[in-house]
Design an enzyme around this catalytic site. Structure first.
Site, PDB file in Angstrom:
ATOM      1  N   GLU A 180       0.448 -10.311  -1.647  1.00 29.41           N
ATOM      2  CA  GLU A 180      -0.251  -9.042  -2.329  1.00 29.41           C
ATOM      3  C   GLU A 180      -1.609  -8.849  -2.107  1.00 29.41           C
ATOM      4  O   GLU A 180      -2.457  -8.306  -3.025  1.00 29.41           O
ATOM      5  CB  GLU A 180       0.285  -8.618  -3.446  1.00 29.41           C
ATOM      6  CG  GLU A 180       1.625  -8.660  -3.735  1.00 29.41           C
ATOM      7  CD  GLU A 180       2.119  -7.124  -4.166  1.00 29.41           C
ATOM      8  OE1 GLU A 180       1.423  -6.066  -4.093  1.00 29.41           O
ATOM      9  OE2 GLU A 180       3.315  -7.047  -4.892  1.00 29.41           O
ATOM     10  N   GLY A 181      -2.381  -9.506  -1.308  1.00 26.79           N
ATOM     11  CA  GLY A 181      -3.818  -9.653  -1.192  1.00 26.79           C
ATOM     12  C   GLY A 181      -4.222 -11.138  -1.660  1.00 26.79           C
ATOM     13  O   GLY A 181      -3.928 -11.202  -3.116  1.00 26.79           O
TER      14      GLY A 181
END
Lengths: 237, 595
Positions: free
Chosen positions: B400-401
């Site tokens: 998610e980053g």
């Protein structure tokens, strides 16, 4: 036959909670404690909804006696498939002293008012373990009763029941209208799925007072003291 | 907007952003509140989900067999958990970000299920939801809501992870202009092995002002289109029940109607999708930590050593305080962010969501490790769930980053505003009178960044409750120092600041902690004002956290001052350079001799 079933649902402290006695020994701590529908009531609701799905009955009406929060319990019944709810508003001291005798009077009155063909209840509540409401309700209405039911089947205007008793299983046949109380092995209650919970918001809950039904909820019992069971001593191996 | 949001009950929101905290949204006070009806509804919705996870989810088995049983998956579908935020008109539950966050507290109890559901709805189908047209929504959302179809998000490639803009998968328009043919491969795709509907990102040729350019576009791709092959499931450290695999696309024909949004607008859609999914990590981690506190404290209270129960020892007590503090901050940040996202007008909360993600993923990792520590050897065995929680949590700072990328995002977005002010003044400086220009810049920045140290938090009309006043003052001080710190950094580095990661990291950490402080102050203030049960404990948590964060922030900011003796960055870079050049540890062994 109205094809209408009344199901009683009680809001109790959740079975998984560790019960604690209030410091003044007048009762147990309920404030902020997780509550949910009495597990035997869940089984009763499931049975009623099943009967409706089999088209053996037409309408399931969920009833709960208690304060405002009892409506949550009714909503759960609605989410499981009940059609509408009746909340009998009892709060404060009246609620603390509410017991099987008063509830059975209320249920009897509602059964007459709603022209119910069947009353389905849990065999007992897990908070007081009274195991009386079903029996008293049947007596007040002078209806047959099938308690501790582990199997229920409708046959015309009669009901075949299997009862769990100490000696084993008892098979009986009773007339309708009747009162049935559900035991553990009657069925496995369904989850109230989130979509059904959303749909249930549109179902109606009507609030009435015991006085509207001509019922006096004054208790004949007085709780003197509530205490914890004695601490268990360590065993010896 | 894409979901039917309920209007929130806001009373006289206080605007912080313009006066000082230039990176924080307006309206962080009062803490977002939802109506009575919604509170009731949440209780109703939570009950069956909790029951399902406690009775019908065997997390140990899911981890051991690296698969979620079909009955469990079906149970999740029946509960409606595959379409939590899809609008009711398309068959979903149409619930708000707030309720989604609340449900995630429970879903997070099983990491594999949490990732499977998130990959499906937080990112997999999100593109259709936020950027799809009516036809696409009608066609795809109903089956995705019921779980009949499962979705996956396909962006990452072997050569393109954090650098998402560099993807190589290509979509070429067919001769007849009716199809795109997609060719390429993707890796680390959650749900890749079982997804029926995929959001795929590929390069497309577009013409901009007569010039041919290569831009990324987003496509809805059905496995049924043919040409898609899934690799074998990756054998992972944690979230083992979640399916992760490679996907290869071989001339996959995608009708032009399946382009999401504009051709060439895919990158922005990808970023919006990812930004919108992050906030719930706060509530997921909080839910997990709360559960761990219950499990661990049971043990700490009963296990005795040296004739005392573990809970009587300071170092053990510290761990519980740390878990409680972390859960408190994560909850506060998550629901503050969700509440802002639920406000009508769809404000952009990507910055706040990123801050929640970084704090929660790292806090969660530390907490599960400390929880395991309390159980000692027992915690290290598979007989207890702690080691599984540790393994499942390790992915949080990565996906998610990555937290490294998110810190860059947080800082650079945060500094944009300050940078804009400076840019104008730099021109002045070039003309000549540097001293005067600097003075003007300083003054302007200081005023707009609240050097007067008054955010309207304290005092007669302050929005913070008196018992939190000290902490609010500390926040104000941090904000003020932060303003001048950023100003001096921008002046010192100018545009090259983007390459100074060690500097930016500290700026991000200060920002994250300031947002966290704001969130706990807002939440605790509300709790006191409305008299929530145990609000005294909340005040204690809030003040403790703010005190700790205050000193941390100051230390980081001190390190950022010019020629700060507390700053080891230059040496750190030297060490790294030498190690990396040699690809090894280069010291001579201490036992070596030269004579």
């Amino acid at each position: 036959m109205s094809g209408r079933v009344l199901v009683g649902v009680k809001r109790v402290i959740d079975y998984a909670v560790k019960i604690r006695v209030k410091p003044d020994n007048t009762g147990v701590v309920t404030d902020g404690v997780k509550h949910s529908m009495n597990p035997f009531c869940e089984i009763a609701v499931e049975e009623a909804v099943k009967l409706k799905e089999k088209k053996l009955i037409k309408e399931v009406v969920a009833v709960s006696c208690g304060p405002q929060q009892s409506q949550e319990t009714i909503r759960t019944a609605l989410a499981m498939g009940a059609d509408r709810g009746i909340h009998v508003d009892v709060s404060g001291k009246d609620y603390e002293n509410l017991g099987p005798l008063q509830v059975s009077k209320i249920l009897a009155a509602l059964a007459k008012q709603e022209d119910a063909q069947l009353i389905l209840l849990g065999k007992q509540a897990i908070d007081d373990d009274c195991n009386q409401t079903g029996q008293m309700t049947a007596a007040l209405l002078d209806w047959p009763q099938g308690t501790f039911a582990s199997e229920v089947s409708l046959e015309g205007d009669k009901i075949n029941l299997v009862r769990e008793i100490d000696g084993g299983l008892e098979h009986i046949k009773i007339n309708t209208p009747a009162v049935i109380t559900a035991d553990l092995r009657l069925n496995t209650p369904r989850y109230a799925t989130l979509p059904n919970i959303m749909k249930a918001k549109k179902k109606k809950i009507v609030t009435v007072k015991p006085a509207d039904l001509g019922v006096d909820v004054t208790s004949r019992l007085e709780v003197l003291k509530v205490e914890e069971p004695p601490q268990r001593q360590a065993g010896r191996v | 907007s894409f979901t039917k949001q309920r209007a929130l009950d806001m009373h006289n929101p206080v605007t912080i952003s313009k006066k000082a905290c230039f990176v924080l949204q307006a309206e962080v006070f009062p803490y977002p509140e939802i109506g009575n009806d919604e509170v009731e509804e949440i209780k109703q919705l939570v009950a069956p989900v909790e029951k399902f996870f406690s009775d019908d989810v065997d997390s140990a088995k899911i981890d051991r067999e690296a698969t979620i049983p079909l009955e469990t998956l079906q149970g999740l579908k029946d509960l409606g958990l595959f379409g939590i935020m899809i609008p009711e008109e398309y068959g979903g539950l149409g619930l708000s970000h707030t309720i989604y966050a609340r449900l995630n507290e429970i879903i997070a109890l099983d990491g594999s299920i949490a990732v499977t559901l998130a990959a499906h709805q937080a990112i997999g189908l999100k593109g259709i939801l936020i950027a799809g047209n009516e036809a696409q929504k009608k066609k795809y959302l109903p089956k995705l809501a019921s779980g009949e179809h499962i979705a996956a998000f396909c962006l990452t490639e072997p050569g393109s992870g954090s650098d998402a803009a560099s993807i190589q998968t290509r979509a070429t328009l067919s001769e007849d202009g009716k199809h795109y043919l997609i060719n390429g491969s993707k890796i680390w795709i959650s749900n890749g092995g079982m997804a029926d509907i995929m959001t795929v990102f590929a390069r497309t040729e577009v013409e901009v002002d007569g010039v041919k350019k290569d831009k990324i576009s987003a496509f809805i791709v059905e496995r049924a289109f043919g040409g898609i092959a899934s690799g074998k499931p990756e054998d992972k450290l944690g979230i083992r029940g979640s399916n992760t695999c490679e996907l290869s696309f071989d001339n996959v024909p995608v009708p032009v109607e399946n382009v999401i949004g504009e051709i060439g607008g895919g990158f922005k859609i990808a970023m919006n999708i990812l930004n919108s999914g992050r906030f719930s990590m706060g509530s997921s981690c909080a839910g997990m930590i709360k559960k761990l506190i219950e499990l661990t404290s049971e043990y700490a209270a009963t296990r005795k050593q040296f004739n005392k129960s573990l809970s009587e020892f300071g170092m053990i007590q510290e761990k519980f305080a740390m878990m409680a503090l972390n859960a408190f901050v994560m909850e506060s940040m998550a629901y503050l962010t969700a509440g802002m996202m639920d406000r009508p007008g769809v404000p952009d909360c990507s910055l706040e969501a990123a801050m929640v993600k970084v704090f929660s993923s790292e806090g969660g990792w530390i907490c599960v490790s400390e929880a395991l520590q309390v159980l000692g050897g027992l915690g290290y065995t598979k007989n207890y769930p702690f080691e599984r929680f540790v393994r499942d949590c390790r992915i949080l700072p990565i996906f998610e980053g990555t937290n490294e990328i998110l810190r860059m995002y947080i800082t650079l977005t945060g500094m944009q505003y300050a940078g804009k002010i400076l840019t104008g003044k730099i021109k002045e400086m070039k003309k000549g009178n540097i001293g005067l220009a600097i003075g003007m810049v300083s003054k302007k920045l200081r005023t707009s960044l609240g050097a007067s140290v008054d955010l309207g938090l304290t005092g007669k009309d302050g929005v913070v409750h008196p018992s939190l006043e000290d902490s609010a003052k500390k926040l104000e001080q941090n904000v003020s120092l932060f303003g001048s710190t950023v100003e001096s950094l921008l002046y010192r580095y100018g545009k090259t600041i983007v390459d100074e990661q060690l500097v930016l990291k500290r700026v991000a950490d200060v920002l994250i902690h300031m947002y966290a402080m704001t969130a706990v102050l807002s939440r605790a203030s509300r709790s006191i004002s409305i008299g929530l049960r145990n609000h005294d404990h909340e005040v204690l948590l809030a003040n403790t956290f703010c005190n700790d964060a205050f000193f941390k922030n100051n230390y980081w900011m001190v390190q950022l001052q010019k020629h700060s003796p507390e700053n080891n960055d230059a040496n750190i870079k030297k060490i790294a350079k030498q190690v990396l050049e040699n690809r090894a540890y280069i010291c001579s062994h201490p036992l070596e001799r030269t004579y």
